[in-house]
Design a protein around this motif. Structure first.
Motif, PDB file in Angstrom:
ATOM      1  N   LYS A 146     -33.796   9.033  45.830  1.00 39.57           N
ATOM      2  CA  LYS A 146     -32.687   8.429  45.068  1.00 39.57           C
ATOM      3  C   LYS A 146     -32.528   9.248  43.841  1.00 39.57           C
ATOM      4  O   LYS A 146     -33.360  10.100  43.377  1.00 39.57           O
ATOM      5  CB  LYS A 146     -33.236   6.991  44.557  1.00 39.57           C
ATOM      6  N   ILE A 147     -31.160   8.863  43.135  1.00 42.61           N
ATOM      7  CA  ILE A 147     -31.072   9.692  41.923  1.00 42.61           C
ATOM      8  C   ILE A 147     -30.786   8.483  40.921  1.00 42.61           C
ATOM      9  O   ILE A 147     -29.808   7.770  40.987  1.00 42.61           O
ATOM     10  CB  ILE A 147     -29.642  10.291  41.887  1.00 42.61           C
ATOM     11  N   ASP A 148     -31.816   8.342  40.061  1.00 41.21           N
ATOM     12  CA  ASP A 148     -31.979   7.022  39.228  1.00 41.21           C
ATOM     13  C   ASP A 148     -30.662   6.886  38.330  1.00 41.21           C
ATOM     14  O   ASP A 148     -30.196   5.832  38.120  1.00 41.21           O
ATOM     15  CB  ASP A 148     -33.286   7.131  38.533  1.00 41.21           C
ATOM     16  N   GLU A 149     -30.380   7.966  37.479  1.00 40.12           N
ATOM     17  CA  GLU A 149     -29.353   7.952  36.546  1.00 40.12           C
ATOM     18  C   GLU A 149     -28.010   7.501  37.018  1.00 40.12           C
ATOM     19  O   GLU A 149     -27.139   6.762  36.410  1.00 40.12           O
ATOM     20  CB  GLU A 149     -29.299   9.168  35.721  1.00 40.12           C
ATOM     21  N   TYR A 150     -27.785   7.760  38.328  1.00 43.02           N
ATOM     22  CA  TYR A 150     -26.376   7.393  38.894  1.00 43.02           C
ATOM     23  C   TYR A 150     -26.566   6.153  40.025  1.00 43.02           C
ATOM     24  O   TYR A 150     -25.440   5.649  40.236  1.00 43.02           O
ATOM     25  CB  TYR A 150     -25.932   8.318  39.666  1.00 43.02           C
ATOM     26  N   GLY A 151     -27.822   5.894  40.202  1.00 47.13           N
ATOM     27  CA  GLY A 151     -28.067   4.674  40.989  1.00 47.13           C
ATOM     28  C   GLY A 151     -27.719   5.014  42.596  1.00 47.13           C
ATOM     29  O   GLY A 151     -27.457   3.995  43.334  1.00 47.13           O
ATOM     30  N   TYR A 152     -27.530   6.419  42.811  1.00 41.18           N
ATOM     31  CA  TYR A 152     -27.463   6.888  44.353  1.00 41.18           C
ATOM     32  C   TYR A 152     -28.729   6.528  44.946  1.00 41.18           C
ATOM     33  O   TYR A 152     -29.855   7.184  44.696  1.00 41.18           O
ATOM     34  CB  TYR A 152     -26.655   8.283  44.350  1.00 41.18           C
ATOM     35  N   VAL A 153     -28.860   6.133  46.437  1.00 42.18           N
ATOM     36  CA  VAL A 153     -29.894   6.071  47.028  1.00 42.18           C
ATOM     37  C   VAL A 153     -29.887   6.669  48.478  1.00 42.18           C
ATOM     38  O   VAL A 153     -28.689   6.878  48.856  1.00 42.18           O
ATOM     39  CB  VAL A 153     -30.630   4.517  47.391  1.00 42.18           C
ATOM     40  N   LEU A 154     -30.791   7.310  48.988  1.00 42.07           N
ATOM     41  CA  LEU A 154     -30.792   8.194  50.251  1.00 42.07           C
ATOM     42  C   LEU A 154     -31.780   7.085  51.222  1.00 42.07           C
ATOM     43  O   LEU A 154     -32.737   7.343  51.010  1.00 42.07           O
ATOM     44  CB  LEU A 154     -31.334   9.310  50.137  1.00 42.07           C
ATOM     45  N   LYS A 155     -31.054   6.576  52.405  1.00 43.76           N
ATOM     46  CA  LYS A 155     -31.834   5.859  53.395  1.00 43.76           C
ATOM     47  C   LYS A 155     -32.362   6.630  54.348  1.00 43.76           C
ATOM     48  O   LYS A 155     -32.162   7.675  54.558  1.00 43.76           O
ATOM     49  CB  LYS A 155     -30.680   4.919  53.899  1.00 43.76           C
ATOM     50  N   ASP A 156     -33.606   6.120  54.687  1.00 49.00           N
ATOM     51  CA  ASP A 156     -34.137   6.988  55.873  1.00 49.00           C
ATOM     52  C   ASP A 156     -33.561   7.203  56.955  1.00 49.00           C
ATOM     53  O   ASP A 156     -33.989   8.096  57.730  1.00 49.00           O
ATOM     54  CB  ASP A 156     -35.865   6.261  55.904  1.00 49.00           C
ATOM     55  N   ASN A 157     -32.880   6.352  57.435  1.00 48.01           N
ATOM     56  CA  ASN A 157     -31.905   6.702  58.666  1.00 48.01           C
ATOM     57  C   ASN A 157     -30.898   7.229  58.810  1.00 48.01           C
ATOM     58  O   ASN A 157     -30.112   7.540  59.726  1.00 48.01           O
ATOM     59  CB  ASN A 157     -31.531   5.155  59.329  1.00 48.01           C
ATOM     60  N   GLU A 158     -30.497   8.158  57.654  1.00 52.34           N
ATOM     61  CA  GLU A 158     -29.230   8.868  57.550  1.00 52.34           C
ATOM     62  C   GLU A 158     -29.525  10.333  58.367  1.00 52.34           C
ATOM     63  O   GLU A 158     -30.696  10.631  58.593  1.00 52.34           O
ATOM     64  CB  GLU A 158     -29.101   9.248  56.217  1.00 52.34           C
ATOM     65  N   THR A 159     -28.543  10.926  58.663  1.00 48.85           N
ATOM     66  CA  THR A 159     -28.593  12.225  59.482  1.00 48.85           C
ATOM     67  C   THR A 159     -29.093  13.331  58.555  1.00 48.85           C
ATOM     68  O   THR A 159     -29.133  13.323  57.459  1.00 48.85           O
ATOM     69  CB  THR A 159     -27.216  12.679  60.062  1.00 48.85           C
ATOM     70  N   LYS A 160     -29.610  14.414  59.425  1.00 49.30           N
ATOM     71  CA  LYS A 160     -30.039  15.653  58.510  1.00 49.30           C
ATOM     72  C   LYS A 160     -28.906  16.098  57.736  1.00 49.30           C
ATOM     73  O   LYS A 160     -29.180  16.693  56.739  1.00 49.30           O
ATOM     74  CB  LYS A 160     -30.879  16.427  59.504  1.00 49.30           C
ATOM     75  N   TYR A 161     -27.733  16.247  58.141  1.00 46.82           N
ATOM     76  CA  TYR A 161     -26.509  16.790  57.620  1.00 46.82           C
ATOM     77  C   TYR A 161     -26.278  15.919  56.318  1.00 46.82           C
ATOM     78  O   TYR A 161     -26.214  16.338  55.345  1.00 46.82           O
ATOM     79  CB  TYR A 161     -25.397  16.901  58.738  1.00 46.82           C
ATOM     80  N   TYR A 162     -26.449  14.526  56.624  1.00 50.79           N
ATOM     81  CA  TYR A 162     -26.233  13.782  55.229  1.00 50.79           C
ATOM     82  C   TYR A 162     -27.246  13.926  54.375  1.00 50.79           C
ATOM     83  O   TYR A 162     -26.913  14.053  53.055  1.00 50.79           O
ATOM     84  CB  TYR A 162     -26.317  12.416  55.616  1.00 50.79           C
ATOM     85  N   LYS A 163     -28.555  13.964  54.625  1.00 45.68           N
ATOM     86  CA  LYS A 163     -29.699  14.308  53.836  1.00 45.68           C
ATOM     87  C   LYS A 163     -29.481  15.630  52.929  1.00 45.68           C
ATOM     88  O   LYS A 163     -29.885  15.839  51.854  1.00 45.68           O
ATOM     89  CB  LYS A 163     -31.028  14.192  54.401  1.00 45.68           C
ATOM     90  N   LYS A 164     -28.954  16.708  53.769  1.00 44.37           N
ATOM     91  CA  LYS A 164     -28.698  17.844  53.082  1.00 44.37           C
ATOM     92  C   LYS A 164     -27.823  18.011  52.064  1.00 44.37           C
ATOM     93  O   LYS A 164     -27.786  18.558  50.766  1.00 44.37           O
ATOM     94  CB  LYS A 164     -28.249  18.891  54.257  1.00 44.37           C
ATOM     95  N   ILE A 165     -26.543  17.169  52.203  1.00 45.82           N
ATOM     96  CA  ILE A 165     -25.514  17.053  51.133  1.00 45.82           C
ATOM     97  C   ILE A 165     -25.994  16.480  50.056  1.00 45.82           C
ATOM     98  O   ILE A 165     -25.813  16.678  48.800  1.00 45.82           O
ATOM     99  CB  ILE A 165     -24.297  16.645  51.785  1.00 45.82           C
ATOM    100  N   PHE A 166     -26.760  15.107  50.421  1.00 50.48           N
ATOM    101  CA  PHE A 166     -27.527  14.194  49.318  1.00 50.48           C
ATOM    102  C   PHE A 166     -28.449  15.299  48.474  1.00 50.48           C
ATOM    103  O   PHE A 166     -28.342  14.910  47.156  1.00 50.48           O
ATOM    104  CB  PHE A 166     -28.312  13.292  49.772  1.00 50.48           C
ATOM    105  N   ASN A 167     -29.136  15.936  49.060  1.00 52.53           N
ATOM    106  CA  ASN A 167     -29.750  17.038  48.106  1.00 52.53           C
ATOM    107  C   ASN A 167     -29.071  17.874  47.499  1.00 52.53           C
ATOM    108  O   ASN A 167     -29.644  18.162  46.165  1.00 52.53           O
ATOM    109  CB  ASN A 167     -30.819  17.672  49.202  1.00 52.53           C
TER     110      ASN A 167
END
Length: 210
Positions: free
Chosen positions: A49-70
């Motif tokens: 998660k990115i606390d200051e902005y309230g964004y969360v990354l769920k465990d079931n997201e794809t590897k590609y999504y996780k890469k962009i989230f990072n």
């Protein structure tokens, strides 16, 4: 003789009732053990998660999504945030999560909602459930055989600053981001879209998708 016959019939009737009861009990117990592993499906866990902005990354997201989230997390951790890059990453994450239907549990599991302007989220979810998400079969027990799109890649092809009016507000430095969408398999879903983002406190939020 008649009394004995009635007793015999009554005894047979009781035995039949007992047997029926045993069969029902066996069926219920069998069903319980059969679905024991799936009777209480686990909720999707938050992986990051990115606390200051309230964004969360769920465990079931794809590897590609996780890469962009990072990438988004790294950008927002900078002392000076590149706002255009921030807009591009939000647009990508929204598109990936919204059009990637394969990891959704059912039609109510609408992707990308966390990036939508707060006042529009309910209407956005309602429209999604009545359109692109309408045909998604329930997969709460991980038994779905339906073929659904998986977003393989997104490419930002244009970014512009625009003036945009929404509700009673106006943002003179809103962003219009146009992207191309590539899927793992082509099922005929949208391959290009334009996202409009406006400023909301310290965040950029989506107010329109074309």
């Amino acid at each position: 003789m008649a009394v004995k016959k009635r007793r015999r019939i009554k005894k047979i009737f009781v035995i039949i009732l007992v047997l029926i009861g045993i069969l029902i009990l066996m069926f219920l117990l069998g069903s319980k053990f059969l679905y024991k592993g799936n009777s209480n499906p686990e909720k999707v866990k938050v992986n990051d998660k990115i606390d200051e902005y309230g964004y969360v990354l769920k465990d079931n997201e794809t590897k590609y999504y996780k890469k962009i989230f990072n990438n988004l997390k790294n950008e927002l951790s900078n002392e000076t945030v590149d706002e255009e890059e921030y807009a591009k990453l939000i647009a990508q994450l929204f598109v990936i999560d919204f059009f990637n239907l394969d990891n959704k549990e059912n039609k109510n599991d609408v992707g990308g909602t966390q990036f939508v302007y707060a006042s529009f989220q309910s209407d956005f979810e309602k429209l999604a459930k009545e359109s692109i998400y309408k045909s998604i079969e329930n997969d709460i027990y991980d038994s779905r055989n339906q073929e659904l799109p998986i977003v393989k890649n997104t490419e930002v092809i244009n970014v512009e600053k625009i003036s945009y009016d929404y509700l009673d507000n106006s943002d003179k430095e809103a962003y219009e981001v146009t992207l191309e969408i590539e899927y793992k398999e082509d099922f005929g879903y949208q391959t290009e879209c334009t996202i409009i983002l406006v400023h909301s406190n310290n965040k950029l939020e989506i107010v329109k998708m074309i």
